[in-house]
Design a protein around this motif. Structure first.
Motif, PDB file in Angstrom:
ATOM      1  N   LEU A 169       2.698  -2.273   5.648  1.00  0.00           N
ATOM      2  CA  LEU A 169       2.195  -2.927   6.852  1.00  0.00           C
ATOM      3  C   LEU A 169       2.250  -2.001   8.064  1.00  0.00           C
ATOM      4  O   LEU A 169       1.381  -2.071   8.945  1.00  0.00           O
ATOM      5  N   THR A 170       3.248  -1.125   8.108  1.00  0.00           N
ATOM      6  CA  THR A 170       3.311  -0.141   9.196  1.00  0.00           C
ATOM      7  C   THR A 170       2.116   0.812   9.126  1.00  0.00           C
ATOM      8  O   THR A 170       1.503   1.134  10.158  1.00  0.00           O
ATOM      9  N   ALA A 171       1.800   1.239   7.918  1.00  0.00           N
ATOM     10  CA  ALA A 171       0.644   2.132   7.729  1.00  0.00           C
ATOM     11  C   ALA A 171      -0.648   1.450   8.172  1.00  0.00           C
ATOM     12  O   ALA A 171      -1.494   2.063   8.846  1.00  0.00           O
ATOM     13  N   LEU A 172      -0.808   0.186   7.832  1.00  0.00           N
ATOM     14  CA  LEU A 172      -1.999  -0.550   8.240  1.00  0.00           C
ATOM     15  C   LEU A 172      -2.045  -0.736   9.750  1.00  0.00           C
ATOM     16  O   LEU A 172      -3.099  -0.645  10.381  1.00  0.00           O
ATOM     17  N   PHE A 173      -0.869  -0.991  10.333  1.00  0.00           N
ATOM     18  CA  PHE A 173      -0.784  -1.288  11.764  1.00  0.00           C
ATOM     19  C   PHE A 173      -1.183  -0.069  12.612  1.00  0.00           C
ATOM     20  O   PHE A 173      -1.844  -0.214  13.646  1.00  0.00           O
ATOM     21  N   ILE A 174      -0.774   1.110  12.178  1.00  0.00           N
ATOM     22  CA  ILE A 174      -1.073   2.311  12.985  1.00  0.00           C
ATOM     23  C   ILE A 174      -2.364   2.996  12.532  1.00  0.00           C
ATOM     24  O   ILE A 174      -2.691   4.097  12.983  1.00  0.00           O
ATOM     25  N   GLY A 175      -3.081   2.317  11.600  1.00  0.00           N
ATOM     26  CA  GLY A 175      -4.414   2.789  11.245  1.00  0.00           C
ATOM     27  C   GLY A 175      -4.473   3.900  10.228  1.00  0.00           C
ATOM     28  O   GLY A 175      -5.485   4.607  10.149  1.00  0.00           O
ATOM     29  N   GLN A 176      -3.422   4.083   9.452  1.00  0.00           N
ATOM     30  CA  GLN A 176      -3.462   5.101   8.404  1.00  0.00           C
ATOM     31  C   GLN A 176      -4.407   4.666   7.293  1.00  0.00           C
ATOM     32  O   GLN A 176      -4.504   3.478   6.974  1.00  0.00           O
ATOM     33  N   ASN A 177      -5.067   5.637   6.698  1.00  0.00           N
ATOM     34  CA  ASN A 177      -5.984   5.342   5.597  1.00  0.00           C
ATOM     35  C   ASN A 177      -5.185   5.308   4.290  1.00  0.00           C
ATOM     36  O   ASN A 177      -4.879   6.350   3.710  1.00  0.00           O
ATOM     37  N   VAL A 178      -4.813   4.103   3.871  1.00  0.00           N
ATOM     38  CA  VAL A 178      -3.996   3.960   2.663  1.00  0.00           C
ATOM     39  C   VAL A 178      -4.704   3.060   1.662  1.00  0.00           C
ATOM     40  O   VAL A 178      -5.405   2.121   2.038  1.00  0.00           O
ATOM     41  N   GLN A 179      -4.528   3.394   0.400  1.00  0.00           N
ATOM     42  CA  GLN A 179      -5.014   2.535  -0.673  1.00  0.00           C
ATOM     43  C   GLN A 179      -3.829   1.702  -1.151  1.00  0.00           C
ATOM     44  O   GLN A 179      -2.959   2.204  -1.881  1.00  0.00           O
ATOM     45  N   ILE A 180      -3.800   0.462  -0.748  1.00  0.00           N
ATOM     46  CA  ILE A 180      -2.624  -0.380  -0.972  1.00  0.00           C
ATOM     47  C   ILE A 180      -2.261  -0.507  -2.451  1.00  0.00           C
ATOM     48  O   ILE A 180      -1.087  -0.335  -2.813  1.00  0.00           O
ATOM     49  N   PRO A 181      -3.198  -0.792  -3.362  1.00  0.00           N
ATOM     50  CA  PRO A 181      -2.812  -0.904  -4.784  1.00  0.00           C
ATOM     51  C   PRO A 181      -2.177   0.392  -5.321  1.00  0.00           C
ATOM     52  O   PRO A 181      -1.191   0.349  -6.056  1.00  0.00           O
ATOM     53  N   VAL A 182      -2.764   1.528  -4.937  1.00  0.00           N
ATOM     54  CA  VAL A 182      -2.231   2.820  -5.405  1.00  0.00           C
ATOM     55  C   VAL A 182      -0.846   3.055  -4.823  1.00  0.00           C
ATOM     56  O   VAL A 182       0.077   3.502  -5.522  1.00  0.00           O
ATOM     57  N   LEU A 183      -0.681   2.753  -3.520  1.00  0.00           N
ATOM     58  CA  LEU A 183       0.614   2.946  -2.868  1.00  0.00           C
ATOM     59  C   LEU A 183       1.694   2.071  -3.501  1.00  0.00           C
ATOM     60  O   LEU A 183       2.795   2.551  -3.802  1.00  0.00           O
ATOM     61  N   LEU A 184       1.367   0.792  -3.727  1.00  0.00           N
ATOM     62  CA  LEU A 184       2.336  -0.123  -4.334  1.00  0.00           C
ATOM     63  C   LEU A 184       2.704   0.333  -5.741  1.00  0.00           C
ATOM     64  O   LEU A 184       3.882   0.330  -6.128  1.00  0.00           O
ATOM     65  N   LEU A 185       1.695   0.713  -6.500  1.00  0.00           N
ATOM     66  CA  LEU A 185       1.945   1.119  -7.886  1.00  0.00           C
ATOM     67  C   LEU A 185       2.802   2.377  -7.940  1.00  0.00           C
ATOM     68  O   LEU A 185       3.762   2.461  -8.732  1.00  0.00           O
ATOM     69  N   SER A 186       2.487   3.361  -7.112  1.00  0.00           N
ATOM     70  CA  SER A 186       3.249   4.611  -7.138  1.00  0.00           C
ATOM     71  C   SER A 186       4.686   4.387  -6.668  1.00  0.00           C
ATOM     72  O   SER A 186       5.625   4.956  -7.230  1.00  0.00           O
ATOM     73  N   GLN A 187       4.861   3.566  -5.642  1.00  0.00           N
ATOM     74  CA  GLN A 187       6.201   3.281  -5.140  1.00  0.00           C
ATOM     75  C   GLN A 187       7.067   2.661  -6.228  1.00  0.00           C
ATOM     76  O   GLN A 187       8.217   3.070  -6.435  1.00  0.00           O
ATOM     77  N   VAL A 188       6.523   1.682  -6.921  1.00  0.00           N
ATOM     78  CA  VAL A 188       7.311   0.968  -7.942  1.00  0.00           C
ATOM     79  C   VAL A 188       7.504   1.825  -9.187  1.00  0.00           C
ATOM     80  O   VAL A 188       8.626   1.993  -9.682  1.00  0.00           O
ATOM     81  N   VAL A 189       6.417   2.390  -9.715  1.00  0.00           N
ATOM     82  CA  VAL A 189       6.489   3.135 -10.984  1.00  0.00           C
ATOM     83  C   VAL A 189       7.380   4.362 -10.851  1.00  0.00           C
ATOM     84  O   VAL A 189       8.305   4.580 -11.648  1.00  0.00           O
ATOM     85  N   PHE A 190       7.119   5.203  -9.835  1.00  0.00           N
ATOM     86  CA  PHE A 190       7.929   6.410  -9.657  1.00  0.00           C
ATOM     87  C   PHE A 190       9.376   6.062  -9.312  1.00  0.00           C
ATOM     88  O   PHE A 190      10.307   6.753  -9.716  1.00  0.00           O
ATOM     89  N   GLY A 191       9.562   5.002  -8.534  1.00  0.00           N
ATOM     90  CA  GLY A 191      10.925   4.587  -8.185  1.00  0.00           C
ATOM     91  C   GLY A 191      11.714   4.129  -9.394  1.00  0.00           C
ATOM     92  O   GLY A 191      12.854   4.542  -9.603  1.00  0.00           O
ATOM     93  N   VAL A 192      11.096   3.281 -10.213  1.00  0.00           N
ATOM     94  CA  VAL A 192      11.780   2.754 -11.407  1.00  0.00           C
ATOM     95  C   VAL A 192      12.067   3.863 -12.409  1.00  0.00           C
ATOM     96  O   VAL A 192      13.188   4.001 -12.917  1.00  0.00           O
TER      97      VAL A 192
END
Length: 530
Positions: A169-192
């Motif tokens: 949400l911070t990335a969206l708020f400050i206008g960063q170009n993020v792909q939310i599904p990719v970001l969520l997937l990478s955060q969870v998969v790489f973290g786990v």
């Protein structure tokens, strides 16, 4: 530099001192460190100006890494197995639901944008593991239906999801170009994956390493915890998920020196919690809280009485959870240090907000710890959730599960009264067991009740180890040639209040001393401190 070190030393000393004194107060002890920080702060007694959010984020985030690791280390999967599905749902979907409900409320109640409301909901979406653990342990809350295990796993594992939502949400708020599904997937998969792999590698290294350096195992663990956070964070994963899972893997594995690991991280995370709460209290400026005192109270009230109960009920009712359990789990959703750290994350990235997010979240955490935390023991009794036959300490991993036996030896000299008696004739406590008898000529005997004892036998007895460090501590002291107590009787020794010499070992002889007992060189005395 010197002033900073002096302040840190004084604060740690004060924190340790008041922690011992205030343990039995009805309010959570960590709240006092928050107040202590405010007293040192700009509007406090000592008026120390401090407004460096970047430094605070670095220090608090580093402390949070070890707190989360040790939170995972303490999860006893064997005990928590039955409530693991409920805990995982609460720590994942529960956080999302809570953030969403709070976000909608903030949007409609205060006229903020939906994105800003969701960001506030995400920052305060997780519960505080440190405070929940502290209250469960210090208040000895033995809860029905394994609720203590449920709260332990939920509060220890929901910070990563809250952090993940905050980042997105911070990335969206400050206008960063993020792909939310990719970001969520990478955060969870790489973290786990990182947490599980690094945890297993650390266990393997601990079992195989042979280093003469003292405390090498502890230093290795510290290094691997840092790697467990930093490595996934560098490749797009969630470091908090990683360190938490790393802790679970290690805490539920048979690793050497687990005793020293527990003692070390007990101390480290205890100091880390004190320092975080103090630093956050130092950072806040009470005179600037006027604009957020009422909004934060309204949001906290809604979160406590509506958002959290709705999320908990939706997730626990399918498991046929009793209503009193749902009520207590709902009330035990304490907000804490992680929420403030995530708020600082947003502030440092200069996200434009209607409210000062740090001050808003600080007040909410203060309300939560002060009112919810204080009333958890009362609520548990009121809801009839106390189980007299349970033991909350068993929900936490400890070295006790693998090393709760202590060994002592007794040498049978020629005057010993047990000579020529069988073991079943020896008046031993039922809690003591003779495991081995070492007889002359290197003969090793695994005894039975009919084994007859002989002169010169060395008996190895096993019994449960003493480890009640909270109320009583036992300490061994060897009397050296130049020790101030050498050649003095106990009646002549000026002992500190709360200290008592209860036993001494002289050669092969164990002596229960009296006031006339004189201490000699090489005596080993046992001192009780209470």
């Amino acid at each position: 530099m010197n002033e900073a070190l002096l302040l840190v030393g004084i604060v740690i000393a004060i924190c340790l001192f008041i922690n011992r004194i205030t343990e039995k107060l009805p309010i959570p002890t960590l709240l006092l460190f928050l107040i202590l920080g405010m007293l040192f702060g700009e509007n406090g007694i000592f008026q120390i100006p401090f407004d460096n959010y970047f430094v605070t984020e670095v220090i608090c985030s580093t402390c949070l890494i070890f707190i989360m690791y040790y939170g995972g280390f303490g999860v006893n999967l064997k005990v928590a197995k039955k409530v693991l599905p409920q805990s995982v749902l609460l720590s994942t979907i529960g956080v999302v639901l809570t953030a969403f409900i709070v976000g909608l409320f903030v949007h409609f109640a205060f006229g903020l944008s939906l994105l800003e409301g969701m960001l506030i909901g995400s920052v305060i979406g997780s519960t505080d593991a440190a405070t929940v653990f502290h209250i469960l342990k210090t208040k000895n809350l033995n809860l029905k239906y394994q609720t203590d295990s449920l709260l332990e796993v939920e509060s220890g594992s929901n910070d990563p999801i809250s952090y993940l939502l905050t980042v997105v949400l911070t990335a969206l708020f400050i206008g960063q170009n993020v792909q939310i599904p990719v970001l969520l997937l990478s955060q969870v998969v790489f973290g786990v994956l990182s947490g599980l792999v690094i945890g297993q590698v650390t266990v393997l290294l601990l079992k195989r390493m042979q280093v003469e350096l003292a405390q090498a195992e502890t230093m290795l663990v510290i290094a691997m915890v840092m790697i467990a956070y930093a490595l996934p964070a560098m490749i797009g994963g969630n470091g908090y998920i990683s360190v938490y899972l790393c802790g679970i893997v290690m805490g539920n594995s048979d690793i050497p020196e687990k005793r020293s690991q527990v003692h070390f991280f007990d101390t480290l995370t205890g100091i880390a919690q004190m320092m975080i709460f103090f630093l956050l209290g130092l950072l806040v400026t009470p005179m600037k809280l006027n604009s957020v005192v009422i909004p934060s109270f309204i949001i906290m009230l809604f979160l406590t009485l509506i958002a959290r109960p709705v999320a908990v009920s939706l997730l626990l009712l399918p498991f046929h959870a009793p209503k009193n359990q749902i009520a207590l789990v709902s009330w035990s959703g304490l907000r804490g240090v992680a929420s403030i750290v995530f708020a600082i994350y947003v502030v440092v990235r200069q996200v434009p907000m209607t409210f000062d997010l740090f001050n808003l979240v600080f007040c909410m955490v203060f309300y939560s710890i002060c009112f919810q935390g204080t009333l958890i023991p009362w609520m548990a009794k009121r809801l009839d959730m106390i189980d007299e036959h349970a033991n909350v300490q068993r929900t936490f991993n400890d070295y006790q599960e693998c090393s709760d036996i202590s060994f002592i030896k007794i040498h049978l000299d020629e005057d010993h009264p047990w000579i020529h008696k069988t073991l079943k004739e020896v008046p031993l406590s039922k809690d003591l067991l003779v495991g081995l008898i070492l007889r002359k000529e290197d003969q090793i005997i695994v005894p039975s009740g009919d084994t007859e004892l002989e002169k010169g036998d060395l008996l190895v007895l096993a019994g449960q180890e003493f480890d009640d460090r909270r109320n009583l501590m036992l300490q061994e002291v060897v009397i050296g040639e130049h020790h101030k107590w050498n050649q003095r009787s106990l009646s002549d020794i000026d002992m500190e209040k709360g200290m008592l010499i209860i036993m001494l070992r002289r050669g092969k002889e164990t002596i229960v001393p009296s006031g006339s007992t004189v201490l000699h060189t090489d005596d080993t005395i046992v001192i009780a401190k209470f």
